[in-house]
Design a protein around this motif. Structure first.
Motif, PDB file in Angstrom:
ATOM      1  N   VAL A 152       2.874   6.769 -13.058  1.00  0.00           N
ATOM      2  CA  VAL A 152       1.796   7.277 -14.113  1.00  0.00           C
ATOM      3  C   VAL A 152       2.103   8.480 -14.653  1.00  0.00           C
ATOM      4  CG1 VAL A 152      -0.825   8.356 -13.984  1.00  0.00           C
ATOM      5  CG2 VAL A 152      -0.016   6.238 -12.503  1.00  0.00           C
ATOM      6  N   GLY A 153       2.986   9.289 -13.760  1.00  0.00           N
ATOM      7  CA  GLY A 153       3.184  10.697 -14.575  1.00  0.00           C
ATOM      8  C   GLY A 153       4.333  10.495 -15.684  1.00  0.00           C
ATOM      9  N   ARG A 154       5.140   9.297 -15.709  1.00  0.00           N
ATOM     10  CA  ARG A 154       5.847   8.966 -16.738  1.00  0.00           C
ATOM     11  C   ARG A 154       5.127   7.974 -18.087  1.00  0.00           C
ATOM     12  NH1 ARG A 154       9.991   5.079 -15.160  1.00  0.00           N
ATOM     13  NH2 ARG A 154      11.248   5.521 -17.139  1.00  0.00           N
ATOM     14  N   GLY A 155       4.052   7.600 -17.458  1.00  0.00           N
ATOM     15  CA  GLY A 155       3.407   6.621 -18.541  1.00  0.00           C
ATOM     16  C   GLY A 155       3.876   5.407 -18.688  1.00  0.00           C
ATOM     17  N   SER A 156       4.641   5.015 -17.654  1.00  0.00           N
ATOM     18  CA  SER A 156       5.430   3.660 -17.945  1.00  0.00           C
ATOM     19  C   SER A 156       5.935   3.448 -16.486  1.00  0.00           C
ATOM     20  CB  SER A 156       6.614   3.652 -18.831  1.00  0.00           C
ATOM     21  OG  SER A 156       7.527   4.343 -18.635  1.00  0.00           O
ATOM     22  N   GLY A 157       6.387   1.987 -16.231  1.00  0.00           N
ATOM     23  CA  GLY A 157       6.955   1.543 -15.337  1.00  0.00           C
ATOM     24  C   GLY A 157       6.569   0.001 -14.730  1.00  0.00           C
ATOM     25  N   ALA A 158       7.158  -0.455 -13.747  1.00  0.00           N
ATOM     26  CA  ALA A 158       6.967  -2.094 -13.483  1.00  0.00           C
ATOM     27  C   ALA A 158       7.276  -2.158 -12.002  1.00  0.00           C
ATOM     28  CB  ALA A 158       7.988  -2.798 -14.226  1.00  0.00           C
ATOM     29  N   SER A 159       6.486  -2.669 -11.629  1.00  0.00           N
ATOM     30  CA  SER A 159       6.370  -2.958 -10.277  1.00  0.00           C
ATOM     31  C   SER A 159       6.261  -4.732  -9.922  1.00  0.00           C
ATOM     32  CB  SER A 159       5.599  -2.377  -9.166  1.00  0.00           C
ATOM     33  OG  SER A 159       5.368  -2.746  -7.889  1.00  0.00           O
ATOM     34  N   VAL A 160       7.022  -5.291  -8.947  1.00  0.00           N
ATOM     35  CA  VAL A 160       7.003  -6.589  -8.913  1.00  0.00           C
ATOM     36  C   VAL A 160       7.059  -6.742  -7.240  1.00  0.00           C
ATOM     37  CG1 VAL A 160       7.845  -9.035  -9.106  1.00  0.00           C
ATOM     38  CG2 VAL A 160       8.297  -7.390 -10.958  1.00  0.00           C
ATOM     39  N   ASN A 161       5.873  -7.318  -6.676  1.00  0.00           N
ATOM     40  CA  ASN A 161       5.610  -7.678  -5.266  1.00  0.00           C
ATOM     41  C   ASN A 161       6.138  -9.244  -4.757  1.00  0.00           C
ATOM     42  OD1 ASN A 161       4.776  -5.075  -4.885  1.00  0.00           O
ATOM     43  ND2 ASN A 161       2.789  -5.749  -5.604  1.00  0.00           N
ATOM     44  N   THR A 162       6.887  -9.264  -4.242  1.00  0.00           N
ATOM     45  CA  THR A 162       7.275 -10.715  -3.402  1.00  0.00           C
ATOM     46  C   THR A 162       6.743 -10.741  -2.287  1.00  0.00           C
ATOM     47  OG1 THR A 162       9.455  -9.726  -2.525  1.00  0.00           O
ATOM     48  CG2 THR A 162       9.396 -11.067  -4.733  1.00  0.00           C
ATOM     49  N   SER A 163       5.415 -11.393  -2.489  1.00  0.00           N
ATOM     50  CA  SER A 163       4.339 -11.303  -1.318  1.00  0.00           C
ATOM     51  C   SER A 163       3.554 -12.481  -1.429  1.00  0.00           C
ATOM     52  CB  SER A 163       3.813 -10.047  -1.098  1.00  0.00           C
ATOM     53  OG  SER A 163       2.732 -10.028  -0.186  1.00  0.00           O
ATOM     54  N   TYR A 164       2.718 -12.802  -0.603  1.00  0.00           N
ATOM     55  CA  TYR A 164       1.856 -13.801  -0.622  1.00  0.00           C
ATOM     56  C   TYR A 164       0.374 -13.168  -0.740  1.00  0.00           C
ATOM     57  CZ  TYR A 164       5.465 -16.766   0.973  1.00  0.00           C
ATOM     58  OH  TYR A 164       6.646 -17.511   1.117  1.00  0.00           O
ATOM     59  N   MET A 165       0.324 -11.779  -0.925  1.00  0.00           N
ATOM     60  CA  MET A 165      -0.863 -10.933  -1.061  1.00  0.00           C
ATOM     61  C   MET A 165      -1.155 -10.821  -2.658  1.00  0.00           C
ATOM     62  SD  MET A 165      -1.638 -11.045   1.954  1.00  0.00           S
ATOM     63  CE  MET A 165      -3.322 -10.242   1.607  1.00  0.00           C
ATOM     64  N   ASP A 166      -1.218 -11.616  -3.469  1.00  0.00           N
ATOM     65  CA  ASP A 166      -1.253 -11.702  -4.865  1.00  0.00           C
ATOM     66  C   ASP A 166      -2.528 -11.101  -5.170  1.00  0.00           C
ATOM     67  OD1 ASP A 166      -2.277 -14.008  -3.967  1.00  0.00           O
ATOM     68  OD2 ASP A 166      -2.500 -14.731  -6.131  1.00  0.00           O
ATOM     69  N   ARG A 167      -3.583 -11.375  -4.530  1.00  0.00           N
ATOM     70  CA  ARG A 167      -4.720 -10.392  -4.854  1.00  0.00           C
ATOM     71  C   ARG A 167      -4.731  -9.131  -5.037  1.00  0.00           C
ATOM     72  NH1 ARG A 167      -7.644 -14.330  -7.843  1.00  0.00           N
ATOM     73  NH2 ARG A 167      -7.922 -16.223  -6.624  1.00  0.00           N
ATOM     74  N   TYR A 209       0.732  -1.307   0.130  1.00  0.00           N
ATOM     75  CA  TYR A 209      -0.199  -0.061   0.028  1.00  0.00           C
ATOM     76  C   TYR A 209       0.846   1.290  -0.030  1.00  0.00           C
ATOM     77  CZ  TYR A 209      -2.077   3.827   2.479  1.00  0.00           C
ATOM     78  OH  TYR A 209      -2.321   5.261   2.976  1.00  0.00           O
ATOM     79  N   LEU A 210       1.995   1.318   0.989  1.00  0.00           N
ATOM     80  CA  LEU A 210       2.823   2.475   0.688  1.00  0.00           C
ATOM     81  C   LEU A 210       3.691   2.592  -0.260  1.00  0.00           C
ATOM     82  CD1 LEU A 210       4.217   2.368   4.568  1.00  0.00           C
ATOM     83  CD2 LEU A 210       2.138   3.689   3.664  1.00  0.00           C
ATOM     84  N   SER A 211       4.041   1.631  -0.787  1.00  0.00           N
ATOM     85  CA  SER A 211       4.675   1.789  -2.264  1.00  0.00           C
ATOM     86  C   SER A 211       3.783   2.206  -3.466  1.00  0.00           C
ATOM     87  CB  SER A 211       5.391   0.220  -2.627  1.00  0.00           C
ATOM     88  OG  SER A 211       4.473  -0.390  -2.957  1.00  0.00           O
ATOM     89  N   VAL A 212       2.734   1.894  -3.332  1.00  0.00           N
ATOM     90  CA  VAL A 212       1.669   2.347  -4.251  1.00  0.00           C
ATOM     91  C   VAL A 212       1.585   3.702  -4.284  1.00  0.00           C
ATOM     92  CG1 VAL A 212      -0.772   2.244  -5.020  1.00  0.00           C
ATOM     93  CG2 VAL A 212       0.669   0.122  -4.535  1.00  0.00           C
ATOM     94  N   SER A 213       1.188   4.299  -3.137  1.00  0.00           N
ATOM     95  CA  SER A 213       0.799   5.761  -2.701  1.00  0.00           C
ATOM     96  C   SER A 213       1.971   6.461  -2.909  1.00  0.00           C
ATOM     97  CB  SER A 213       0.513   5.696  -1.209  1.00  0.00           C
ATOM     98  OG  SER A 213       1.557   5.601  -0.347  1.00  0.00           O
ATOM     99  N   GLU A 214       3.243   6.203  -3.025  1.00  0.00           N
ATOM    100  CA  GLU A 214       4.310   6.899  -3.238  1.00  0.00           C
ATOM    101  C   GLU A 214       4.990   6.719  -4.801  1.00  0.00           C
ATOM    102  OE1 GLU A 214       5.298   9.473  -1.381  1.00  0.00           O
ATOM    103  OE2 GLU A 214       4.082   9.034   0.282  1.00  0.00           O
ATOM    104  N   ILE A 215       4.909   5.594  -4.844  1.00  0.00           N
ATOM    105  CA  ILE A 215       5.479   5.339  -6.378  1.00  0.00           C
ATOM    106  C   ILE A 215       4.775   5.481  -7.518  1.00  0.00           C
ATOM    107  CG2 ILE A 215       6.821   3.592  -7.721  1.00  0.00           C
ATOM    108  CD1 ILE A 215       8.527   4.466  -5.157  1.00  0.00           C
ATOM    109  N   MET A 216       3.552   4.753  -7.451  1.00  0.00           N
ATOM    110  CA  MET A 216       2.515   4.979  -8.537  1.00  0.00           C
ATOM    111  C   MET A 216       2.263   6.457  -9.266  1.00  0.00           C
ATOM    112  SD  MET A 216       1.734   1.912  -9.656  1.00  0.00           S
ATOM    113  CE  MET A 216       3.009   0.779  -8.852  1.00  0.00           C
ATOM    114  N   PRO A 217       2.026   7.521  -8.421  1.00  0.00           N
ATOM    115  CA  PRO A 217       2.039   8.699  -9.025  1.00  0.00           C
ATOM    116  C   PRO A 217       3.041   9.028 -10.124  1.00  0.00           C
ATOM    117  CG  PRO A 217       1.378   8.789  -6.748  1.00  0.00           C
ATOM    118  CD  PRO A 217       1.928   7.595  -6.888  1.00  0.00           C
ATOM    119  N   TYR A 218       4.315   8.652  -9.586  1.00  0.00           N
ATOM    120  CA  TYR A 218       5.636   9.002 -10.328  1.00  0.00           C
ATOM    121  C   TYR A 218       5.470   8.007 -11.668  1.00  0.00           C
ATOM    122  CZ  TYR A 218      10.295   8.498 -11.936  1.00  0.00           C
ATOM    123  OH  TYR A 218      11.411   8.259 -12.583  1.00  0.00           O
TER     124      TYR A 218
END
Length: 202
Positions: free
Chosen positions: A107-122, A96-105
């Protein structure tokens, strides 16, 4: 040329375990690596080992740390309540915290990739659906149990070599996951070599 040339990668938990292996793999694939970890000693040791990597003190459960880390990534079963909260924060709140800080950046670029190593795949699948039209790929990697610091801290089930060996015999590979196994998987959806179709399903 590596899969991740010209990319800047902020790898969390990179002072040990999965994170350290992912940082190593990303560096080998040509990425400029920011080694993020709450443990400064181990994080700095990994950064030094990778030559050209930079250590970033990062508590993934802290808004302030995520906010401070972002500018660096821009181009130019006896568990206490506190321990359980830490486990949830590291595996869920950190996303959640990574999304709130990283996603606006991203989205502003129009590109990016995030890979979460977590069991919360949903959670990751939901985020992938939300951000796909904005050019951002988000994929989950859900590793088999592995001999990392987090497992050792929270699991009494695999706290001896004998128990780990017994567990290894119960899975197809006949062994526990090694950190570099996960690092190799993570490098593909994070790279530009990926198919645009692969988001939310890895």
């Amino acid at each position: 040329m590596g899969k991740l040339e010209r990319n800047i990668a902020l790898v969390t938990g990179a002072g040990s375990g999965f994170g350290a292996a992912i940082a190593e793999k990303f560096a080998a694939e040509g990425a400029v690596v920011l080694v993020g970890d709450i443990n400064q000693t181990s994080g700095e040791a990994v950064a030094v080992k990778l030559h050209g990597a930079t250590f970033v003190k990062l508590d993934v459960t802290s808004h302030a740390d995520w906010k401070a880390a972002l500018p660096l990534a821009k181009p130019s079963v006896d568990v206490t309540d506190d321990e359980f909260d830490t486990l949830l924060n590291v595996n869920i709140k950190s996303v959640y915290l990574s999304v709130s800080e990283i996603m606006p950046y991203f989205v502003g670029r129009g590109s990016g990739a995030s890979v979460n190593t977590s069991y919360m795949d949903r959670i990751t699948q939901g985020l992938a659906s939300e951000y796909d039209t904005k050019g951002v790929r988000i994929n989950p990697v859900c590793p088999l149990r592995a001999p990392t610091g987090l497992l050792e801290k929270f699991s009494g089930v695999l706290d001896t070599p004998e128990k780990r060996e017994r567990f290894g015999k119960s899975v197809p590979l006949g062994r526990m996951t090694e950190p570099m196994d996960v690092a190799k998987v993570v490098a593909f959806p994070a790279s530009d070599e990926k198919s645009g179709f692969i988001t939310g399903v890895w």
